[in-house]
Each structure stands twice: as structure tokens, then as C-alpha cells.
Write an enzyme that holds these catalytic residues in place. Structure first.
Site: not given
Length: 178
Positions: A101, A143-144, A147
Site C-alpha cells: 500500500c 483493498h481500496e 480505506h
């Protein structure tokens, strides 16, 4: 396109906050900000970036995919915007694979992710899309999306033994390719 983005590093409080929805996708200010972020992620060569990583506490990210030295098996997917995403369903199966990341430079980890996901989100044009992703693209999406909810990939790691420094990971990848 001009952009003044800095990538926030782990420890910055914004990375641990729930991002706010985007209420007016077609607003000129949002459109300009989104396009500047697209230029930034292309310049960085990343697979994607979430708005909170650059100090924007809003529910959007850019996802792309392309083969490179870190992910030689990644499919070619041109960058696209994911705004106000929600996961509708996910597979019963998952697998672990290596992730890194931009907000946690120098660290890699084996992260379990669902094999496929069905999601709903809005595009930069304001259209609503419902789509199923699998494999690598599903991994990057998850993953995104994490966030936007104040999570980083280390939060998903099952064991500290699944964490490695980037330099060591690169050595091991190079040795396994021989």
C-alpha cells in the site's frame, strides 16, 4: 493536470476514519478533484488509490490493474472511478495473496480476501453500476474499499508471520523465479 496530493502514511488519523459519501458527483469541484487524483495515480503507477489516502475524506477511489514487476499476473484494466461503493454479496471462499500500500511503504503482507464480490457503485458520470469482480481485481477493489471504512490491509492479516518488508519480499520473489 496540476495536483498537490501527498499520500498519508499509517498513523495519520484520517486513514482510520469512515469517509463521507459523495453527494454531488457532477459538481465541478468534485469532478476537477477526481480528475486530478486520476492524473496523480497514473503518475505514481499504482493499482489504485482511495481518496482518504490523499487527505480527502470522501467515499471514492480509483481502481486500475496492469502487469508489473510486483504483480506480473495482474490483468490489464484501465483506471476507473468507484464512488459510494457498497458490497452486495461475496463468495464463500477466500485466498491469501501479497498486498502492499502506498500509505504503508516498505511493508508487504499475505492478506485474505474473498475470491469474488458483487458490488454497486456510481461512476464519475453519476451512473449506478452493479458488477461482479473476481481474482486480482476483486482483491484490489476490497483493498481500496477498506480505506473508505478506515481500514488498512494489515488489519486483515491473520498472523504477524504473514508480514514482510518489501526488500525481503522482492528477494524471495526473485529467488522463486529462478
Amino acid at each position: 493536470m496540476k495536483h498537490d496530493f501527498d499520500i498519508l502514511q499509517l498513523g495519520h488519523p484520517l486513514l482510520r476514519q469512515q469517509a463521507e459519501p459523495v453527494y454531488d458527483i457532477l459538481a465541478p469541484a468534485f469532478q476537477a478533484q477526481a480528475k486530478a487524483l486520476l492524473s496523480f495515480v497514473i503518475e505514481k503507477g499504482g493499482m489504485g488509490i482511495a481518496a482518504p489516502q490523499v487527505g480527502i475524506s470522501q467515499q471514492f477511489f480509483i481502481l486500475s490493474s496492469h502487469p508489473n514487476s510486483r504483480y506480473p499476473y495482474a490483468p490489464d484494466v484501465p483506471p476507473f472511478f468507484v464512488i459510494n461503493p457498497e458490497r452486495i454479496t461475496h463468495s464463500d471462499t477466500s485466498n491469501k495473496d501479497w498486498e502492499g500500500c502506498l500509505s504503508l511503504p516498505g511493508i508487504r503482507a499475505l492478506v485474505p480476501r474473498f475470491d469474488d464480490i458483487t458490488v454497486r457503485f456510481q461512476t464519475l458520470e453519476g451512473d449506478t453500476i452493479e458488477k461482479t469482480y473476481d481474482g486480482f481485481v476483486a482483491r484490489v477493489f476490497q483493498h481500496e474499499h477498506d480505506h473508505l471504512n478506515g481500514h488498512v490491509f494489515l488489519d486483515r492479516v491473520e498472523s504477524n508471520y504473514d508480514v514482510m518488508m518489501e526488500k525481503e519480499w522482492q528477494k524471495q520473489i526473485a529467488q522463486s523465479a529462478k
